[in-house]
Design an enzyme around this catalytic site. Structure first.
Site, short mmCIF file in Angstrom:
data_model
loop_
_atom_site.label_atom_id
_atom_site.label_comp_id
_atom_site.label_asym_id
_atom_site.label_seq_id
_atom_site.Cartn_x
_atom_site.Cartn_y
_atom_site.Cartn_z
N SER A 1 0.82 -1.21 0.00
CA SER A 1 0.00 0.00 0.00
C SER A 1 0.86 1.26 0.00
CB SER A 1 -0.90 0.00 1.24
OG SER A 1 -0.09 -0.08 2.39
N CYS B 1 2.85 -7.02 1.70
CA CYS B 1 1.88 -6.31 2.53
C CYS B 1 1.11 -7.34 3.35
CB CYS B 1 0.92 -5.53 1.62
SG CYS B 1 -0.43 -4.73 2.49
N HIS C 1 5.38 -2.46 7.15
CA HIS C 1 5.86 -1.15 7.59
C HIS C 1 6.63 -1.25 8.92
CE1 HIS C 1 3.15 0.60 4.61
NE2 HIS C 1 3.58 1.81 4.91
N1 DGL Z 1 2.49 -2.59 4.74
C1 DGL Z 1 1.06 -2.86 4.89
C2 DGL Z 1 0.89 -4.16 5.64
O1 DGL Z 1 1.82 -4.94 5.65
C3 DGL Z 1 0.40 -1.64 5.45
C4 DGL Z 1 -1.06 -1.73 5.39
C5 DGL Z 1 -1.79 -0.44 5.36
O2 DGL Z 1 -1.70 0.23 4.35
O3 DGL Z 1 -2.53 -0.16 6.30
O4 DGL Z 1 -0.11 -4.46 6.22
#
Ligand code: DGL
Length: 271
Positions: free
Chosen positions: A11, A73, A188
């Site tokens: 994302s 993600c 993240h």
């Molecule tokens: N890096 C995404 C994950 O692993 C972030 C998700 C988000 O955009 O809320 O879940």
């Protein structure tokens, strides 16, 4: 042997934690990254919306005719992996399975913590994967909706009072319950690794889902004979759905190289 690129998406910029590991393990492979920065965060959205966004993300990456797609993600992996695998013939890898395997191997006291977005926690995907591997493992979960916006805004360093306060609030219950392994269920979160590690203490091992996924993808591509035979460093291209500015700045710091001339903005809604 296969010279096509590997597509990677998230994302936002969190998926770079997986891309960095992929590039380290398979330096000669061409990598195409898409960060949906115009629509981040995904984690607070409905299942239908996350699936629709993920379908567009894969459709965009598919224009590069990749040999595999990595869902870097946790939110999309836990919500849309099966749908995407039904729709596309190429191998699609998510982060849940390899991370669950690493956590099951790591825990000694069978108490594993899981932090992730609201959608990842709601899906129950990590718990299902862990209990299939070891039914004795108890999983304590905590959604951390403020972590992604903080990271996307560059607020992830030790000494930042805001992020340290938020982390303490989210992590306190798990610390009190005595977990020995904590899954960073969102790509993240490795950017917050130092903040989280300091709070949890050295007796708690952290499992980075993006890094585990990169290891698994490397093994899988090797086993399936899909590695490139090209020599030297592969090409890296980055695409985002909002102005590249903020992404370029943070991505360059995080990847340790200036990526500004390799980041392009696209309109993801047309895919
Ligand atoms: N890096 C995404 C994950 O692993 C972030 C998700 C988000 O955009 O809320 O879940």
């Amino acid at each position: 042997m296969d010279r096509r690129p590997i597509g990677v998406f998230d994302s936002g910029l969190g998926g770079l934690t997986a891309l960095r590991e992929l590039a380290r393990m398979m330096p000669e492979e061409d990598l195409v990254y898409f960060g949906d920065t115009g629509r981040v965060p995904y984690g607070g959205r409905s299942t239908d919306t996350i699936i629709r966004y993920a379908q567009q993300d894969v459709a965009f990456l598919n224009t590069f005719q990749p040999k595999a797609i990595v869902i870097a993600c946790g939110t999309v992996s836990s919500t849309a992996l099966e749908t995407l695998r039904r729709e596309w013939a190429i191998p699609i890898f998510g982060v849940v399975e390899p991370a669950a395997r690493a956590a099951a191997q790591c825990t000694q006291n069978k108490k594993v913590g899981l932090i992730g977005t609201q959608a990842s926690i709601r899906s129950g995907a990590y718990e299902r994967a862990l209990s299939a591997l070891d039914p004795k493992v108890e999983v304590l979960t905590q959604a951390c909706p403020l972590f992604v916006p903080l990271v996307e805004n560059g607020r992830y360093k030790v000494g930042d009072i805001v992020v340290e306060t938020v982390a303490a609030e989210y992590l306190q219950p798990m610390k009190e319950q005595g977990i020995d392994t904590l899954m960073l269920g969102c790509t993240h979160y490795p950017l917050l690794r130092e903040v989280i590690a300091r709070y949890m203490g050295e007796d708690v091992s952290l499992v980075d889902v993006g890094g585990q996924c990169a290891r698994w993808v490397t093994d899988q591509l090797t086993a399936r004979g899909l590695r490139t035979d090209k020599q030297g460093r592969g090409a890296r291209r980055y695409f985002v759905s909002d102005s590249p500015e903020g992404f370029c700045r943070l991505a360059s710091v995080f990847l340790g190289e200036d990526v500004a001339d390799r980041v392009e903005q696209i309109d993801i809604t047309v895919y």
